[in-house]
Structures are given as structure tokens and as C-alpha cells.
Design a protein around this motif. Structure first.
Motif, PDB file in Angstrom:
ATOM      1  N   LEU A 138       6.934  -8.487  -2.556  1.00 47.22           N
ATOM      2  CA  LEU A 138       7.686  -7.361  -3.093  1.00 47.22           C
ATOM      3  C   LEU A 138       6.777  -6.154  -3.296  1.00 47.22           C
ATOM      4  CD1 LEU A 138      10.233  -6.115  -4.263  1.00 47.22           C
ATOM      5  CD2 LEU A 138       9.664  -7.147  -6.465  1.00 47.22           C
ATOM      6  N   GLY A 139       5.565  -6.388  -3.811  1.00 48.98           N
ATOM      7  CA  GLY A 139       4.638  -5.291  -4.050  1.00 48.98           C
ATOM      8  C   GLY A 139       4.263  -4.558  -2.777  1.00 48.98           C
ATOM      9  N   VAL A 140       4.010  -5.302  -1.694  1.00 49.69           N
ATOM     10  CA  VAL A 140       3.654  -4.675  -0.417  1.00 49.69           C
ATOM     11  C   VAL A 140       4.821  -3.858   0.127  1.00 49.69           C
ATOM     12  CG1 VAL A 140       3.080  -5.146   2.003  1.00 49.69           C
ATOM     13  CG2 VAL A 140       1.904  -6.372   0.180  1.00 49.69           C
ATOM     14  N   LEU A 141       6.024  -4.409   0.042  1.00 50.28           N
ATOM     15  CA  LEU A 141       7.204  -3.663   0.500  1.00 50.28           C
ATOM     16  C   LEU A 141       7.363  -2.359  -0.270  1.00 50.28           C
ATOM     17  CD1 LEU A 141       9.805  -6.555   0.937  1.00 50.28           C
ATOM     18  CD2 LEU A 141       8.632  -5.280   2.737  1.00 50.28           C
ATOM     19  N   LEU A 142       7.200  -2.420  -1.575  1.00 50.35           N
ATOM     20  CA  LEU A 142       7.323  -1.222  -2.398  1.00 50.35           C
ATOM     21  C   LEU A 142       6.201  -0.230  -2.116  1.00 50.35           C
ATOM     22  CD1 LEU A 142       8.213  -2.953  -5.792  1.00 50.35           C
ATOM     23  CD2 LEU A 142       9.759  -1.609  -4.360  1.00 50.35           C
ATOM     24  N   PHE A 143       5.012  -0.756  -1.864  1.00 47.25           N
ATOM     25  CA  PHE A 143       3.837   0.077  -1.625  1.00 47.25           C
ATOM     26  C   PHE A 143       4.055   1.009  -0.440  1.00 47.25           C
ATOM     27  CE2 PHE A 143      -0.481   0.884  -0.066  1.00 47.25           C
ATOM     28  CZ  PHE A 143      -1.137   1.222  -1.243  1.00 47.25           C
ATOM     29  N   PHE A 144       4.737   0.501   0.586  1.00 45.64           N
ATOM     30  CA  PHE A 144       4.952   1.300   1.791  1.00 45.64           C
ATOM     31  C   PHE A 144       6.351   1.921   1.856  1.00 45.64           C
ATOM     32  CE2 PHE A 144       1.595  -1.680   3.188  1.00 45.64           C
ATOM     33  CZ  PHE A 144       0.649  -0.761   3.617  1.00 45.64           C
ATOM     34  N   ALA A 145       7.228   1.550   0.931  1.00 44.32           N
ATOM     35  CA  ALA A 145       8.625   2.007   1.021  1.00 44.32           C
ATOM     36  C   ALA A 145       8.844   3.389   0.434  1.00 44.32           C
ATOM     37  CB  ALA A 145       9.545   1.003   0.318  1.00 44.32           C
ATOM     38  N   GLY A 146       7.920   3.869  -0.389  1.00 44.13           N
ATOM     39  CA  GLY A 146       8.120   5.131  -1.091  1.00 44.13           C
ATOM     40  C   GLY A 146       8.520   6.292  -0.199  1.00 44.13           C
TER      41      GLY A 146
ATOM     42  N   ALA B 136      -5.903   1.241   2.523  1.00 43.79           N
ATOM     43  CA  ALA B 136      -6.483  -0.110   2.555  1.00 43.79           C
ATOM     44  C   ALA B 136      -7.014  -0.494   1.188  1.00 43.79           C
ATOM     45  CB  ALA B 136      -7.600  -0.171   3.593  1.00 43.79           C
ATOM     46  N   GLY B 137      -7.687   0.448   0.524  1.00 41.76           N
ATOM     47  CA  GLY B 137      -8.210   0.178  -0.812  1.00 41.76           C
ATOM     48  C   GLY B 137      -7.101  -0.081  -1.812  1.00 41.76           C
ATOM     49  N   GLY B 138      -6.019   0.690  -1.727  1.00 40.38           N
ATOM     50  CA  GLY B 138      -4.890   0.490  -2.635  1.00 40.38           C
ATOM     51  C   GLY B 138      -4.213  -0.841  -2.416  1.00 40.38           C
ATOM     52  N   LEU B 139      -4.030  -1.213  -1.156  1.00 40.03           N
ATOM     53  CA  LEU B 139      -3.368  -2.480  -0.850  1.00 40.03           C
ATOM     54  C   LEU B 139      -4.220  -3.664  -1.304  1.00 40.03           C
ATOM     55  CD1 LEU B 139      -0.854  -3.673   0.447  1.00 40.03           C
ATOM     56  CD2 LEU B 139      -2.049  -3.665   2.639  1.00 40.03           C
ATOM     57  N   LEU B 140      -5.509  -3.605  -1.043  1.00 37.02           N
ATOM     58  CA  LEU B 140      -6.395  -4.681  -1.494  1.00 37.02           C
ATOM     59  C   LEU B 140      -6.511  -4.697  -3.020  1.00 37.02           C
ATOM     60  CD1 LEU B 140      -9.267  -4.606   1.164  1.00 37.02           C
ATOM     61  CD2 LEU B 140      -7.435  -6.288   0.906  1.00 37.02           C
ATOM     62  N   GLY B 141      -6.363  -3.533  -3.642  1.00 35.53           N
ATOM     63  CA  GLY B 141      -6.346  -3.476  -5.100  1.00 35.53           C
ATOM     64  C   GLY B 141      -5.152  -4.231  -5.669  1.00 35.53           C
ATOM     65  N   LEU B 142      -3.999  -4.106  -5.001  1.00 33.57           N
ATOM     66  CA  LEU B 142      -2.816  -4.861  -5.407  1.00 33.57           C
ATOM     67  C   LEU B 142      -3.056  -6.358  -5.262  1.00 33.57           C
ATOM     68  CD1 LEU B 142       0.186  -5.065  -6.192  1.00 33.57           C
ATOM     69  CD2 LEU B 142       0.752  -4.715  -3.776  1.00 33.57           C
ATOM     70  N   VAL B 143      -3.674  -6.750  -4.151  1.00 37.28           N
ATOM     71  CA  VAL B 143      -3.988  -8.167  -3.926  1.00 37.28           C
ATOM     72  C   VAL B 143      -4.935  -8.677  -5.007  1.00 37.28           C
ATOM     73  CG1 VAL B 143      -5.081  -9.805  -2.361  1.00 37.28           C
ATOM     74  CG2 VAL B 143      -3.610  -8.016  -1.443  1.00 37.28           C
TER      75      VAL B 143
END
Length: 207
Positions: A55-63, A145-152
Motif C-alpha cells: 500500500l505504501g509503494v502504491l501511495l508513494f507513486f500515486a500522488g 530511490a532514497g525515499g522508497l528505501l526509506g519507506l522500506v
């Protein structure tokens, strides 16, 4: 480029970890899994973390896609999401709980990993808005990339805390976990204020 990646990764990890309100999640996890065997708890943690990640990844790119589809600006969404996040912060400060996820399910559930643990305990309405804002703010590849890995990284830390939930309860007690949730609320309120003020400043500048 590497410096941008590292700085975004560190800041995003901290941001997302506080957005998850980890000590409130630990409290809810303990209540939802009271009496469950260790193997079942581990399975719940794994499935809840994976669900929150998807869900977080979908939201991260859905904005940006959502903003363009419904015709609103990022600054307008910042103001709305920030206000909603501020309400969550107030709830954390006053009672140590999220205002949208304070009760346990009325009925017995065979699986609490996705609902209510992943949604809305870990990722609720305010967290959804904040993730979309942060994702839309990042443009360059190193920052994304940094933001996505930060979420992970934040979700991994959250999973570790859930695995240590029994130990945390013994050491800190319910009062200690509640106090830490309130401290988290203070930091989340500052994050909410920053999002709102950035949105107001951007809206004024654009007009």
C-alpha cells in the motif's frame, strides 16, 4: 547524486517511521494478538508488514497521477493532508492513540494482519495523505530511490519493534508505551505543521 540519495534516505526513514506511530502500533498489536502462539504472531507481523509495504509503494507513486486526475495541486493536497495529520497528532498527544484506530474489531477475526493491523492501525487516512505528499515532492531519481528505501527501512524497523513487543511491554509497561506514543504525536504535529505551511507558502507563491 550519492549525497542526495543518502540525505533523502535518512530523512525519509525518520519521517515514515514517525508516521507509522510505532509505539501505538505495538500497543494495538499486543491487544490483537494476546494469547496467540509465537509462530502465529510472527506470521501476522510478516503479512502486516508486506501489506503496509504494498500500500505504501502504491501511495508513494500515486500522488501526481491522482492530483492530475481530479484537478488539484500538490499545495492544496499538502494543506488538506497536513490538517488531517495534525488531528492524528492531537489524538496521539492527548490519549496516545490514533483517532481513527482506537478500538479492536467487534467480531472475532481469523486474520488481523491486513485489517485492522496494516490498515488502519499502521497506515491510516492521515498517513496515506502524508505518504502521497512526500512521494510527489521527490522528482530526481536519487531522491525517489532514497525515499522508497526509506519507506522500506521504516517498515523493517516497525517489524522489529513488533517482534520485540513482548519485551517492550515488560520493560516499559503500558504507561511507558503510552508516553512514547504521546512523544511521537508531538513530532508528528511538527511534521503536519511543516506540510501545511509549505502548502500555504506554495499556494501564495503560485497566485
Amino acid at each position: 547524486m550519492f549525497d542526495a540519495f543518502v540525505s533523502t534516505f535518512v530523512s525519509s526513514t525518520i519521517r515514515f517511521l514517525f508516521l507509522l506511530a510505532p509505539f501505538f502500533v505495538v500497543t494495538m498489536f499486543l491487544a490483537l494478538t494476546r494469547g496467540a502462539p509465537k509462530a502465529e504472531k510472527s506470521s501476522i507481523i510478516r503479512r502486516a508488514t508486506v501489506s503496509a509495504f504494498v500500500l505504501g509503494v502504491l501511495l508513494f507513486f500515486a500522488g501526481p497521477l491522482l492530483f492530475n486526475a481530479i484537478g488539484i495541486t500538490l499545495n492544496s493536497f499538502r494543506i488538506g493532508a497536513g490538517c488531517l495529520l495534525f488531528l492524528t497528532a492531537i489524538s496521539l498527544v492527548t490519549s496516545g492513540t490514533r483517532n481513527h484506530a482506537t478500538g479492536l474489531p467487534d467480531e472475532d477475526r481469523d486474520d488481523v494482519a491486513v485489517v485492522p493491523l496494516a490498515i488502519p492501525v499502521m497506515i491510516g487516512p492521515a498517513t496515506i495523505g502524508a505518504i502521497m505528499v512526500y512521494g510527489a515532492e521527490l522528482k530526481a531519481f536519487p531522491a525517489v530511490a532514497g525515499g522508497l528505501l526509506g519507506l522500506v527501512a521504516a517498515l523493517i524497523i516497525m517489524a522489529v519493534l513488533l517482534h520485540l513487543s513482548g519485551y517492550l511491554e515488560r520493560v516499559l509497561g503500558k504507561t511507558g508505551l503510552n508516553v512514547l506514543s504521546k512523544i511521537t504525536g508531538l513530532i508528528v504535529s511538527a511534521m503536519a505543521a511543516e506540510i501545511v505551511l509549505t502548502g500555504i507558502a506554495g499556494f501564495i507563491a503560485s497566485t
